[in-house]
Design a protein around this motif. Structure first.
Motif, PDB file in Angstrom:
ATOM      1  N   ALA A 178       6.078  -1.083 -47.916  1.00  0.00           N
ATOM      2  CA  ALA A 178       4.720  -1.641 -47.798  1.00  0.00           C
ATOM      3  C   ALA A 178       3.899  -0.778 -46.848  1.00  0.00           C
ATOM      4  CB  ALA A 178       4.776  -3.074 -47.287  1.00  0.00           C
ATOM      5  N   ILE A 179       2.596  -0.695 -47.121  1.00  0.00           N
ATOM      6  CA  ILE A 179       1.654   0.046 -46.277  1.00  0.00           C
ATOM      7  C   ILE A 179       0.424  -0.828 -46.089  1.00  0.00           C
ATOM      8  CG2 ILE A 179       0.217   2.102 -46.048  1.00  0.00           C
ATOM      9  CD1 ILE A 179       2.145   3.549 -47.899  1.00  0.00           C
ATOM     10  N   SER A 180      -0.004  -0.951 -44.856  1.00  0.00           N
ATOM     11  CA  SER A 180      -1.275  -1.631 -44.592  1.00  0.00           C
ATOM     12  C   SER A 180      -2.131  -0.725 -43.724  1.00  0.00           C
ATOM     13  CB  SER A 180      -1.054  -2.975 -43.893  1.00  0.00           C
ATOM     14  OG  SER A 180      -0.609  -2.785 -42.558  1.00  0.00           O
ATOM     15  N   GLY A 181      -3.418  -0.919 -43.780  1.00  0.00           N
ATOM     16  CA  GLY A 181      -4.314  -0.098 -42.980  1.00  0.00           C
ATOM     17  C   GLY A 181      -5.685  -0.717 -42.884  1.00  0.00           C
ATOM     18  N   GLY A 182      -6.476  -0.187 -41.984  1.00  0.00           N
ATOM     19  CA  GLY A 182      -7.823  -0.716 -41.834  1.00  0.00           C
ATOM     20  C   GLY A 182      -8.606   0.010 -40.774  1.00  0.00           C
ATOM     21  N   VAL A 183      -9.762  -0.533 -40.453  1.00  0.00           N
ATOM     22  CA  VAL A 183     -10.685   0.061 -39.486  1.00  0.00           C
ATOM     23  C   VAL A 183     -11.013  -0.988 -38.435  1.00  0.00           C
ATOM     24  CG1 VAL A 183     -12.970   1.068 -39.151  1.00  0.00           C
ATOM     25  CG2 VAL A 183     -11.672   1.590 -41.216  1.00  0.00           C
ATOM     26  N   CYS A 184     -11.049  -0.545 -37.178  1.00  0.00           N
ATOM     27  CA  CYS A 184     -11.371  -1.455 -36.083  1.00  0.00           C
ATOM     28  C   CYS A 184     -12.483  -0.855 -35.234  1.00  0.00           C
ATOM     29  CB  CYS A 184     -10.133  -1.704 -35.225  1.00  0.00           C
ATOM     30  SG  CYS A 184     -10.392  -2.946 -33.932  1.00  0.00           S
ATOM     31  N   PRO A 185     -13.633  -1.523 -35.105  1.00  0.00           N
ATOM     32  CA  PRO A 185     -14.724  -1.017 -34.265  1.00  0.00           C
ATOM     33  C   PRO A 185     -14.496  -1.360 -32.792  1.00  0.00           C
ATOM     34  CG  PRO A 185     -15.386  -3.048 -35.332  1.00  0.00           C
ATOM     35  CD  PRO A 185     -14.011  -2.739 -35.835  1.00  0.00           C
ATOM     36  N   PHE A 186     -15.108  -0.563 -31.905  1.00  0.00           N
ATOM     37  CA  PHE A 186     -15.015  -0.779 -30.466  1.00  0.00           C
ATOM     38  C   PHE A 186     -16.390  -0.603 -29.836  1.00  0.00           C
ATOM     39  CE2 PHE A 186     -10.684   0.004 -31.614  1.00  0.00           C
ATOM     40  CZ  PHE A 186      -9.939  -0.767 -30.719  1.00  0.00           C
ATOM     41  N   PRO A 187     -16.609  -1.270 -28.698  1.00  0.00           N
ATOM     42  CA  PRO A 187     -17.921  -1.158 -28.059  1.00  0.00           C
ATOM     43  C   PRO A 187     -18.182   0.220 -27.468  1.00  0.00           C
ATOM     44  CG  PRO A 187     -16.415  -2.433 -26.688  1.00  0.00           C
ATOM     45  CD  PRO A 187     -15.727  -2.224 -28.001  1.00  0.00           C
ATOM     46  N   THR A 188     -17.114   0.914 -27.034  1.00  0.00           N
ATOM     47  CA  THR A 188     -17.259   2.243 -26.443  1.00  0.00           C
ATOM     48  C   THR A 188     -16.095   3.111 -26.893  1.00  0.00           C
ATOM     49  OG1 THR A 188     -15.960   1.744 -24.453  1.00  0.00           O
ATOM     50  CG2 THR A 188     -18.350   1.273 -24.371  1.00  0.00           C
ATOM     51  N   LEU A 189     -16.294   4.416 -26.765  1.00  0.00           N
ATOM     52  CA  LEU A 189     -15.220   5.335 -27.089  1.00  0.00           C
ATOM     53  C   LEU A 189     -14.057   5.179 -26.110  1.00  0.00           C
ATOM     54  CD1 LEU A 189     -14.836   7.460 -29.310  1.00  0.00           C
ATOM     55  CD2 LEU A 189     -15.553   9.206 -27.670  1.00  0.00           C
ATOM     56  N   ASP A 190     -14.376   4.894 -24.857  1.00  0.00           N
ATOM     57  CA  ASP A 190     -13.318   4.693 -23.867  1.00  0.00           C
ATOM     58  C   ASP A 190     -12.446   3.495 -24.242  1.00  0.00           C
ATOM     59  OD1 ASP A 190     -12.155   5.245 -21.073  1.00  0.00           O
ATOM     60  OD2 ASP A 190     -12.694   3.119 -20.956  1.00  0.00           O
ATOM     61  N   ALA A 191     -13.059   2.421 -24.707  1.00  0.00           N
ATOM     62  CA  ALA A 191     -12.287   1.245 -25.109  1.00  0.00           C
ATOM     63  C   ALA A 191     -11.361   1.576 -26.268  1.00  0.00           C
ATOM     64  CB  ALA A 191     -13.233   0.109 -25.503  1.00  0.00           C
ATOM     65  N   ALA A 192     -11.848   2.378 -27.219  1.00  0.00           N
ATOM     66  CA  ALA A 192     -11.005   2.783 -28.345  1.00  0.00           C
ATOM     67  C   ALA A 192      -9.823   3.616 -27.863  1.00  0.00           C
ATOM     68  CB  ALA A 192     -11.829   3.565 -29.364  1.00  0.00           C
ATOM     69  N   CYS A 193     -10.088   4.548 -26.933  1.00  0.00           N
ATOM     70  CA  CYS A 193      -9.003   5.378 -26.397  1.00  0.00           C
ATOM     71  C   CYS A 193      -7.983   4.531 -25.638  1.00  0.00           C
ATOM     72  CB  CYS A 193      -9.572   6.457 -25.477  1.00  0.00           C
ATOM     73  SG  CYS A 193     -10.501   7.752 -26.324  1.00  0.00           S
ATOM     74  N   GLN A 194      -8.457   3.555 -24.883  1.00  0.00           N
ATOM     75  CA  GLN A 194      -7.531   2.692 -24.143  1.00  0.00           C
ATOM     76  C   GLN A 194      -6.667   1.882 -25.103  1.00  0.00           C
ATOM     77  OE1 GLN A 194      -6.974   2.979 -21.021  1.00  0.00           O
ATOM     78  NE2 GLN A 194      -8.737   4.277 -20.518  1.00  0.00           N
ATOM     79  N   ALA A 195      -7.232   1.499 -26.249  1.00  0.00           N
ATOM     80  CA  ALA A 195      -6.453   0.771 -27.251  1.00  0.00           C
ATOM     81  C   ALA A 195      -5.368   1.669 -27.852  1.00  0.00           C
ATOM     82  CB  ALA A 195      -7.372   0.239 -28.353  1.00  0.00           C
ATOM     83  N   VAL A 196      -5.701   2.935 -28.047  1.00  0.00           N
ATOM     84  CA  VAL A 196      -4.707   3.884 -28.543  1.00  0.00           C
ATOM     85  C   VAL A 196      -3.554   4.004 -27.551  1.00  0.00           C
ATOM     86  CG1 VAL A 196      -4.263   6.303 -29.093  1.00  0.00           C
ATOM     87  CG2 VAL A 196      -6.358   5.215 -29.912  1.00  0.00           C
ATOM     88  N   ILE A 197      -3.892   4.201 -26.293  1.00  0.00           N
ATOM     89  CA  ILE A 197      -2.864   4.363 -25.257  1.00  0.00           C
ATOM     90  C   ILE A 197      -1.962   3.131 -25.204  1.00  0.00           C
ATOM     91  CG2 ILE A 197      -2.506   4.592 -22.765  1.00  0.00           C
ATOM     92  CD1 ILE A 197      -5.165   6.211 -22.712  1.00  0.00           C
ATOM     93  N   CYS A 248     -14.786   3.898 -33.721  1.00  0.00           N
ATOM     94  CA  CYS A 248     -13.826   3.144 -34.526  1.00  0.00           C
ATOM     95  C   CYS A 248     -12.456   3.808 -34.473  1.00  0.00           C
ATOM     96  CB  CYS A 248     -14.265   3.080 -35.995  1.00  0.00           C
ATOM     97  SG  CYS A 248     -15.661   1.980 -36.324  1.00  0.00           S
ATOM     98  N   LEU A 249     -11.437   3.030 -34.757  1.00  0.00           N
ATOM     99  CA  LEU A 249     -10.100   3.545 -35.018  1.00  0.00           C
ATOM    100  C   LEU A 249      -9.731   3.236 -36.464  1.00  0.00           C
ATOM    101  CD1 LEU A 249      -8.110   2.500 -31.811  1.00  0.00           C
ATOM    102  CD2 LEU A 249      -8.988   4.778 -32.389  1.00  0.00           C
TER     103      LEU A 249
END
Length: 470
Positions: A229-248, A284-285
């Motif tokens: 199975a494969i799932s995927g999607g897109v998640c928006p963030f208020p700032t680029l820093d917030a997106a990077c922190q989510a990655v970490i 986004c991520l």
């Protein structure tokens, strides 16, 4: 790196003339000297000027590659291996002229060992063609640099891409290879065993050598099972820093994400318009999860909670193949989408990679540079391994603008190196990054030069790339 810093390679006019005659007689119509085909094989997707070879040969076997190498070695004429021309740092330019060795006709899949999860292919096979061939075996080759690159070229540049966070890079995926060395002899670097302690690791030496140490004529590659199975999607963030922190946080929590791609607001705007996406115009991520039906759902839910903690979301994910394909087509077309932000401009794509803990800081400082210098430069990256790309849109005919862009790229490269990272996570050195290699590796460059001189004493294999010899 300024254009004036490119390594000069002296032309050997008498040798080139002799080799042109030899190859025309040996290969007939499979040896071409027309200007348009030579320009195509000096093609570079950077702003570095096209440096054409003097002829293009299309060998079909390892023995024919040996014939070309021996003729060029006898007359001291440069050779540049060519896959599909999708490299980004001037790898296929011919600064001293010579012969472009096009491997597109070496495109046979030689063996698939399904029980051992490996296959052996010639260098002209592309990743998409290999995966089409493998479809009925339940296996796939996971390395995905975006372009439909040749597997020989991907090995030569140690390519990676969107799946690297889970499946690694070409460094991990090449079990063995056969190459023609500068003296015309062939070497096979290993057997098919999954591990070995037998002497020097010649496979890793040639993977990433960009055709400067040998010309790859076959590769044995590690394969993976197609996920249930494969799932995927897109998640928006208020700032680029917030997106990077989510990655970490995602990586540190051990969520086995298959893809986690960072897109800044400007890049998202371009992708929305170009690929007709219905998502917010902000950071986004893009994510993808592989596994069982239950595990991909669990991974998606876990990421959704991480995103919410960083002020992001909602995370809209799907397991419908057609919807996922649309998302990743948009991601793979990010380069072309970006060009619409400044019609008529040329894009200079550059990449760096830093430890995951420094990703947010490096991206933030890079965005500040872009604003300060008044550039149009969207950011997208394989954020799960700390690798991101900046596509700077520029007028290649404006010297002042070129100087400004070169200054920006230099600051970006030195920032990444200063953060204990690298000036290139996957593009390679070629011509464009050569000026930063010593800053990154110090005396390691001298060791590379020693290896180059030992294996290619005449400096005929893709000269003018990676290290300066003369």
């Amino acid at each position: 790196m300024a254009l004036s810093d490119l390594m000069a390679v002296e032309r050997n006019e008498d040798g080139i003339a002799a080799v042109l005659g030899i190859l025309k007689q040996r290969f007939g119509e499979r040896f071409q000297t027309g200007q348009s085909i030579r320009e195509q094989h000096g093609h570079t997707t950077t702003y570095i000027p096209n440096q054409m070879p003097d002829g293009v040969v299309f060998p079909e076997t390892t023995a024919e590659v040996q014939d070309v190498v021996r003729a060029c070695a006898e007359h001291r004429v440069p050779m540049i291996a060519f896959g599909v021309g999708s490299s980004l740092e001037g790898h296929v330019n011919a600064p001293g002229g010579g012969i472009s060795l096009d491997t597109s006709r070496m495109n046979r899949i030689l063996a698939v060992n399904a029980e051992d999860l490996d296959c052996t292919v010639e260098p002209g096979v592309t990743r998409e063609d290999l995966n089409k061939y493998l479809r009925d075996t339940g296996l796939f080759f996971p390395i995905d640099p975006g372009a439909n690159a040749s597997l020989g070229g991907m090995a030569a540049t140690r390519a990676s891409g969107t799946n690297a966070v889970r499946y690694g890079t070409m460094r991990e995926s090449v079990l063995s290879l056969t190459a023609v060395m500068a003296n015309g002899e062939t070497v096979t670097t290993a057997k098919r065993a999954k591990k070995s302690s037998a002497g020097y690791d010649l496979t890793r030496l040639l993977v990433g050598s960009e055709g400067t140490l040998g010309i790859i004529t076959s590769l044995t590659l590690r394969l993976q099972g197609i996920p249930q199975a494969i799932s995927g999607g897109v998640c928006p963030f208020p700032t680029l820093d917030a997106a990077c922190q989510a990655v970490i946080a995602t990586i540190q929590m051990g969520i086995p994400v298959a893809r986690i791609e960072l897109v800044n607001g400007l890049q998202m705007r371009a992708m929305k318009n170009y690929s007709k996406l219905d998502y917010p115009e902000g950071p986004c991520l893009f994510l993808e999860f592989h596994g069982s039906d239950a595990s991909v759902a669990e991974q998606a839910e876990s990421f959704g909670m991480i995103a919410e903690e960083q002020g992001g979301g909602p995370f809209l994910w799907t397991s419908v193949a057609e919807e996922r394909a649309k998302l990743w087509d948009a991601r793979h077309n990010a380069y072309w989408a970006s060009l619409t932000l400044r019609p008529g401009a040329k894009g200079l794509s550059t990449d760096v990679c830093v430890p995951i803990s420094r990703l947010a800081e490096c991206v933030a400082e890079t965005e500040a540079d872009i604003a300060e210098m008044g550039l149009i430069a969207p950011i997208v990256g394989h954020a799960g391994d700390g690798n991101f790309h900046t596509l700077v849109l520029m007028d290649p005919n404006d010297p002042a603008e070129i100087a400004k862009v070169e200054a920006f790229v230099a600051r970006l490269n030195m920032r990444a190196i200063g953060m204990d990272g690298t000036c290139t996570g996957e593009h390679g050195i070629g011509q464009g990054k050569a000026g930063f290699l010593r800053h990154e590796l110090g005396h390691g460059v001298d060791v590379m030069r020693t290896i180059k001189q030992a294996l290619d004493p005449l400096n005929i294999l893709n000269p003018g790339k990676i290290v300066r010899v003369a």
